[in-house]
Design a protein around this motif. Structure first.
Motif, PDB file in Angstrom:
ATOM      1  N   LEU A   1      37.664  39.344  32.511  1.00 57.30           N
ATOM      2  CA  LEU A   1      36.594  39.935  32.720  1.00 57.30           C
ATOM      3  C   LEU A   1      35.402  39.079  32.675  1.00 57.30           C
ATOM      4  O   LEU A   1      34.294  39.391  32.996  1.00 57.30           O
ATOM      5  CB  LEU A   1      36.619  40.709  31.333  1.00 57.30           C
ATOM      6  CG  LEU A   1      37.481  42.175  31.530  1.00 57.30           C
ATOM      7  CD1 LEU A   1      37.736  42.670  30.311  1.00 57.30           C
ATOM      8  CD2 LEU A   1      36.707  43.206  32.417  1.00 57.30           C
ATOM      9  N   PHE A   2      35.585  37.889  31.833  1.00 53.94           N
ATOM     10  CA  PHE A   2      34.368  37.007  31.652  1.00 53.94           C
ATOM     11  C   PHE A   2      34.072  36.469  32.951  1.00 53.94           C
ATOM     12  O   PHE A   2      32.854  35.877  33.243  1.00 53.94           O
ATOM     13  CB  PHE A   2      34.696  35.904  30.656  1.00 53.94           C
ATOM     14  CG  PHE A   2      34.690  36.383  29.087  1.00 53.94           C
ATOM     15  CD1 PHE A   2      33.359  36.614  28.543  1.00 53.94           C
ATOM     16  CD2 PHE A   2      35.894  36.928  28.663  1.00 53.94           C
ATOM     17  CE1 PHE A   2      33.389  37.159  27.124  1.00 53.94           C
ATOM     18  CE2 PHE A   2      35.704  37.436  27.359  1.00 53.94           C
ATOM     19  CZ  PHE A   2      34.491  37.653  26.534  1.00 53.94           C
ATOM     20  N   THR A   3      34.882  35.999  33.730  1.00 52.95           N
ATOM     21  CA  THR A   3      34.392  35.456  35.286  1.00 52.95           C
ATOM     22  C   THR A   3      33.779  36.654  35.902  1.00 52.95           C
ATOM     23  O   THR A   3      32.778  36.188  36.311  1.00 52.95           O
ATOM     24  CB  THR A   3      35.658  35.130  35.925  1.00 52.95           C
ATOM     25  OG1 THR A   3      36.868  35.231  34.996  1.00 52.95           O
ATOM     26  CG2 THR A   3      35.659  33.953  36.840  1.00 52.95           C
ATOM     27  N   GLU A   4      34.267  37.911  35.930  1.00 54.23           N
ATOM     28  CA  GLU A   4      33.402  38.949  36.615  1.00 54.23           C
ATOM     29  C   GLU A   4      31.957  39.039  36.022  1.00 54.23           C
ATOM     30  O   GLU A   4      30.949  39.126  36.733  1.00 54.23           O
ATOM     31  CB  GLU A   4      34.195  40.252  36.202  1.00 54.23           C
ATOM     32  CG  GLU A   4      35.334  40.277  37.193  1.00 54.23           C
ATOM     33  CD  GLU A   4      36.005  41.702  37.010  1.00 54.23           C
ATOM     34  OE1 GLU A   4      35.393  42.841  37.023  1.00 54.23           O
ATOM     35  OE2 GLU A   4      37.277  41.649  37.051  1.00 54.23           O
ATOM     36  N   ALA A   5      31.833  38.837  34.609  1.00 53.67           N
ATOM     37  CA  ALA A   5      30.648  39.042  33.994  1.00 53.67           C
ATOM     38  C   ALA A   5      29.592  37.736  34.562  1.00 53.67           C
ATOM     39  O   ALA A   5      28.635  37.876  34.514  1.00 53.67           O
ATOM     40  CB  ALA A   5      30.703  38.913  32.318  1.00 53.67           C
ATOM     41  N   ILE A   6      30.264  36.772  34.410  1.00 50.71           N
ATOM     42  CA  ILE A   6      29.544  35.428  34.929  1.00 50.71           C
ATOM     43  C   ILE A   6      28.962  35.586  36.179  1.00 50.71           C
ATOM     44  O   ILE A   6      27.970  35.647  36.726  1.00 50.71           O
ATOM     45  CB  ILE A   6      30.261  34.199  34.966  1.00 50.71           C
ATOM     46  CG1 ILE A   6      30.807  33.834  33.304  1.00 50.71           C
ATOM     47  CG2 ILE A   6      29.486  33.018  35.305  1.00 50.71           C
ATOM     48  CD1 ILE A   6      29.709  33.528  32.170  1.00 50.71           C
ATOM     49  N   ASP A   7      30.020  36.217  37.219  1.00 52.64           N
ATOM     50  CA  ASP A   7      29.339  36.271  38.627  1.00 52.64           C
ATOM     51  C   ASP A   7      28.385  37.566  38.536  1.00 52.64           C
ATOM     52  O   ASP A   7      27.504  37.216  39.481  1.00 52.64           O
ATOM     53  CB  ASP A   7      30.725  37.017  39.236  1.00 52.64           C
ATOM     54  CG  ASP A   7      31.627  35.834  39.672  1.00 52.64           C
ATOM     55  OD1 ASP A   7      31.297  34.782  39.356  1.00 52.64           O
ATOM     56  OD2 ASP A   7      32.956  36.350  39.873  1.00 52.64           O
TER      57      ASP A   7
END
Lengths: 244, 275, 232
Positions: A3-9
């Motif tokens: 989820l955090f990767t998606e948020a950073i994206d």
């Protein structure tokens, strides 16, 4: 952690910098409302706090009001003001509530900064023939500055947090992404903007922390070891801004 | 000359700190006000520079009633030294000393130059000029306090228990220093203490106070010791006991002085100082 | 005012719900802060670390924390556990510091004399240091509880119903009385819990009752004020 990767994206996607909802604009709004309200709150609270701190009058009233103010739910206050001044003037209502919420911290910083000064220092300044203005400007303000900055720091963080909620009434700012994401269950967007909001608050806090160190008068840092032993409990109790 | 004419001070809470106090403090002499806490000694001192205003009577400096004078201007021409110096923690030593001259418009450079000279006068090394008060020892802080009190070259110097917070050895040193300074500078000094030994050591005129600023006795140390005016004074100065109640004891090798406990306190010599 | 009379049931229900949501974070925060505060007070290294982390967590705005926390602790952001943990974090952030300060404010002479008469360090902590630190700890607890009560309202945005419901609903329906009721009731709940804490404090620490208070009283009145922060 996916989820955090998606948020950073989400934060770094090209859409963030164009379209109807660009990040720069929202960040700008958030900062603008924060600084404007902080400035207004300071303009009211600092002179008042200095008056209380210098004369020692009205302290109990200030303590009482500040204590009661902490119990106020900030979002409730915003909505209340929106309904009073009218939905079309929501930004004005938001700014008024930010100012009201920031005043207690700044007021406390201003007067406790003056109160924490050794009475004998002020007494001797008066005995030397300083006028009340000179005592205020040359002795009380410089020595009280670290605690005042501490008060501004709490006030600023309070406003940043409340401004996030004010996106609900159409103020803009970074909170808008959370409120847009909620009904869509767009969690990456919510998380991405929440991270940005947290980062903004931490950055602002760090800036104030640096400023706070910077304004400690040289003579006070110089003797800090000895000073601390004499006054540590009291000073810490007064200076206890949560973020230190 | 400082004159108190039936001065009273009642604080807003009703306590009568000073009741009908009259006294003349002669110029270029040291007057010591001595008494225990509650005797009103500090209140009396603070009426001289209008830190406290009397509720009755008048205080005169050189025959001028000070109640008509502007307090700030008055304070700037009277030196004031208090316990711990009351130094400004955020000012360097040199700027602390130069505070009053700078307030009265002396250019900063000149005021600092003069402050350095004053550091010599009070026995402070010039290398300390750029330190902050918290970096000095208690004795050094006290010297800075004295230098600051002298900075505006006042005729009057008020000293409010200036040596109360330093250890006995440093205190003795500062007391000697005060005697030396007074010989050199010839100021009108008003000194407040609760220590009768300090009062007798420094005072030309010693004023022993009872509660409410009532004068128990005024006189030179000799006069007071020789003829205590009352039981209270005798008790306060300890004339009948301890190290002050000396008696002569003849021994085979000559006469010695012993205190009330019978401990040897000194020897009897001919032609001591005449005073 | 009509709105209030017609909705007494709703108000009562939401108030109870609000109290129910407020109590766990306050209690948990208190229980967790004692060992953490002790570590911060006892060891220099942990002090810096703990207080810095606490300070940073406290800095994060509540709505942002409600969103960031769920993936970290592995619950849904709509879950009640989420806001209970988030509010506990705020409470700990406030109280760990005041516990550390409170323990630091105990007169070293008292501590030494307790050791000298033969207290073991465990018993000394519970029988001497902790009770003497009580007033300052209580002050921190009061700040944390007032702030928790007002923060519970923010939960409404992620679907946790409390008095905060009256704000969003009142705004939609443009009912001033409804919003005002929400604000007033939140303040009343905060003051109520505060009064209970003060009362418990008096019962447990009779030596701090008015008239005998001195320095502890001073710290106690100043601490809540200067800590700023309320609802974030």
């Amino acid at each position: 952690m996916n989820l955090f990767t998606e948020a950073i994206d989400w934060i770094f996607s090209a859409e963030r910098f164009q379209g109807y909802n660009p990040l720069g604009l929202r960040l700008g709004e958030h900062l603008w409302f924060t600084f404007l309200s902080l400035l207004l709150a300071a303009a009211i609270a600092i002179p008042l706090g200095y008056l209380i701190g210098h004369t020692g009058k009205g302290r109990n009233l200030a303590v009482g009001i500040s204590g009661a103010a902490r119990a106020l739910p900030s979002f409730g206050l915003i909505v209340l003001l929106v309904l009073i001044v009218g939905v079309t003037r929501a930004p004005a209502a938001a700014v008024i509530s930010f100012v009201l919420l920031a005043i207690p911290s700044i007021l406390a910083g201003a007067y406790s900064g003056l109160e924490a000064i050794d009475r004998r220092v002020i007494d001797s300044a008066r005995a030397m023939g300083m006028t009340e203005w000179q005592i205020l400007w040359k002795v009380e303000i410089p020595l009280g500055l670290p605690l005042l900055i501490g008060g501004l720091r709490s006030g600023a963080l309070q406003i940043v947090a409340t401004a996030t909620l004010a996106a609900y009434i159409g103020l803009g700012g970074l909170g808008i992404y959370i409120f847009e994401g909620l009904p869509l269950r767009d969690y990456p967007q919510m998380l991405g903007s929440a991270i940005l909001i947290a980062a903004l608050a931490l950055l602002l806090d760090a800036l104030f922390a640096i400023l706070q160190q910077f304004v400690v008068p040289r003579g006070v840092t110089a003797g800090r070891v000895r000073d601390d032993r004499a006054t540590s409990t009291r000073r810490r109790a007064v200076a206890g801004t949560p973020a230190e | 000359m400082i004159e108190f004419r039936s001065v009273s001070k009642q604080f807003p809470d009703g306590t009568l700190a000073v009741d009908d106090f009259s006294l003349v403090m002669p110029s270029r002499k040291t007057t010591v006000l001595v008494g225990s806490s509650g005797s009103g000694k500090t209140t009396i001192l603070r009426m001289i520079n209008r830190m406290v205003d009397p509720t009755g009577g008048a205080v005169l400096i050189d025959d001028e009633d000070i109640s008509g004078l502007e307090p700030v201007a008055l304070r700037r021409r009277i030196g004031y030294v208090m316990q711990n110096g009351g130094l400004l923690p955020h000012f360097k030593v040199v700027d602390n000393i130069a505070t009053v001259p700078v307030l009265t418009g002396v250019p900063r450079g000149a005021a600092r130059e003069q402050a350095l000279t004053l550091m010599d006068t009070v026995g402070l090394d010039r290398s300390l000029a750029d330190r902050y008060p918290s970096q000095l020892s208690g004795g050094q802080q006290q010297r800075v306090g004295v230098a600051r009190g002298l900075a505006a070259n006042p005729n009057i110097l008020l000293m409010d228990e200036p040596f109360g917070a330093v250890d006995p050895i440093v205190r003795a040193e500062l007391q000697q220093e005060t005697i030396r300074l007074q010989r050199e500078l010839d100021k009108t000094v008003v000194f407040v203490t609760h220590d009768i030994d300090e009062a007798f050591l420094l005072g030309d005129q010693v004023v022993i106070l009872e509660k409410g600023g009532r004068i128990a006795q005024v006189g030179s140390p000799t006069e007071i010791l020789a003829d205590p005016a009352s039981e209270f004074v005798a008790d306060f100065i300890g004339a009948d006991r301890g190290k002050r109640a000396l008696s002569i004891r003849r021994t085979e090798r000559g006469a010695i002085l012993v205190d009330s406990e019978g401990r040897a306190a000194g020897v009897l010599v001919d032609g001591g100082p005449t005073a | 005012m009509n709105w209030v009379w017609n909705n007494l049931d709703l108000i009562g229900e939401l108030t109870l719900e609000h109290i129910r949501l407020s109590i766990p974070p306050i209690l948990l925060g208190f229980l967790i802060s004692i060992p953490l505060g002790f570590l911060a007070y006892r060891f220099k290294l942990t002090r810096g670390l703990l207080l810095t982390v606490a300070g940073l967590l406290y800095t994060i705005p509540s709505l942002a924390l409600f969103v960031i926390l769920p993936p970290i602790i592995g619950v849904s952001y709509l879950s009640e556990v989420n806001i209970t943990i988030a509010l506990t974090i705020y409470a700990v952030a406030i109280m760990a510091r005041s516990v550390a300060d409170a323990l630091g404010s105990v007169d070293p002479a008292v501590r030494q004399s307790a050791t000298a008469v033969g207290f073991s360090s465990w018993r000394r902590f519970w029988q001497v240091e902790f009770p003497l630190a009580g007033p300052v700890i209580l002050a921190g607890l009061r700040v944390a509880s007032v702030s928790t009560v007002s923060l519970v309202t923010v939960g409404i945005f992620i679907g946790i119903e409390s008095l905060g419901y009256l704000f969003t609903n009142g705004l939609q329906r443009r009912i001033f009385a409804e919003v005002l009721t929400g604000v007033v009731m939140t303040v009343i709940v905060a003051l109520l819990i505060d009064a209970i804490l003060v009362l418990i404090g008096r019962l447990l620490m009779p030596w701090t009752n008015p008239g005998t208070r001195r320095s502890a009283n001073r710290t106690a009145t100043q601490l809540p004020l200067a800590q700023g922060g309320g609802a974030r």
